[in-house]
Write an enzyme that holds these catalytic residues in place. Structure first.
Site: not given
Length: 325
Positions: A197, A207, A249
């Protein structure tokens, strides 16, 4: 000497020939839908940077998950957005916290039709927005965070989650959680290790989706985007610690890492097509610059081609319906 003419275009001549010769395919079962459920909402709340995506109420979440299951989507990944946050993310392991309540409800209603998955990280629940517990100097304390992750894992397993998505990028998180789950009898609960990640610039819309309180960045625990070998190393560590699946990711900017991880590990490999990837395609399509449906399906196919056994994507239900036509 004369040689036969080599004409690769023969394999592209008609739609049925192209379909027969296609090396990579994508089916609804390969897709996982990330979803946000927010405490205290009276109606779904649109996320401005992710057109078509909302923060759900409990009722709208149930309807959307049922719709995903009906379309043949393989799974849903739940993110909880609490009304109150604190420094240790107390809502994360509260049995009556929004994520655990939502999990129980969905498993009871649709748990036989779709894989109910839960994000296991503290960032949505902390008032500082980091993925772990902070030390006195403001850094993220890895080992203190593992204790919170274990508590969170047990709460999610008790709520009935089929698969825990370990997204915090703490060293040893897979091993610590696997030991704790097994000791409590949750030997069948799956672990998805977010192994590679990266500290990406493309998380911005997410966010907004979780109302993140983060100040600063997460570069001390998420991977440097320039590091390919480190991503592979993290995936191998997670596999050795007992992860049932490992994750890369973001997806589209890290297809080289995805390919190398797929070639190196024996467990399934998933990829997350993140919020910024989604937002870019939606924005370009809204401006008439690209064909939206073709671009969405091509992006998913490219992630599959690079080696993903499944893809987390905000288009999961819509794409599944297209694929089913």
């Amino acid at each position: 000497m004369s040689f036969p003419e080599i004409r690769p275009r023969r394999l592209r001549r008609t739609p049925v020939i192209r379909a027969l010769a296609r090396e990579t395919s994508i089916e609804p079962r390969h897709l996982v839908l990330p979803m946000f459920v927010r405490e205290g909402l009276a109606e779904p709340s649109p996320i401005s940077s992710m057109p078509g995506v909302v923060q759900h109420t409990m009722d709208s979440l149930r309807r959307a998950v049922a719709d995903a299951a009906d379309a043949g989507v393989g799974g849903v990944m739940l993110f909880g957005v609490p009304a109150v946050r604190d420094a240790r993310g107390s809502g994360a392991d509260d049995p009556e916290g929004i994520l655990n309540v939502a999990t129980r409800g969905l498993v009871d209603e649709v748990g036989d039709a779709i894989v109910v998955q839960t994000d296991l990280c503290l960032d949505e629940f902390t008032d500082h927005g980091h993925c772990g517990v902070l030390a006195s100097d403001g850094s993220v304390d890895n080992d203190a965070t593992l204790e919170r992750y274990v508590a969170m894992a047990l709460a999610q397993a008790r709520a009935g989650s089929h698969l825990l998505g370990l997204s915090g990028m703490m060293d040893g998180q897979v091993a610590a959680i696997r030991r704790a789950l097994d000791a409590e009898g949750f030997t069948d609960t799956l672990l998805l290790g977010y192994a590679a990640k990266y500290a990406s610039a493309f998380y911005g819309p997410f966010r907004e989706a979780v109302d993140s309180q983060l100040q600063g960045d997460r570069r001390t625990y998420q991977l440097d985007p320039g590091n390919r070998r480190e991503g592979l190393r993290e995936a191998l560590i997670d596999e050795a610690e007992g992860a049932d699946i490992v994750m890369v990711k973001p997806a589209m900017g890290f297809l080289d890492v995805l390919r190398e991880v797929r070639d190196a590990v024996q467990v399934p490999v998933w990829a997350y097509q993140i919020s910024g990837e989604y937002a870019m395609i939606e924005a370009a399509a809204a401006n008439g610059w690209i064909d939206r449906r073709a671009a969405v399906l091509e992006s998913l196919l490219s992630i599959r081609r690079a080696g993903a056994d499944a893809v987390l994507t905000y288009w999961a239900t819509e794409a599944a319906r297209w694929l089913g036509e």
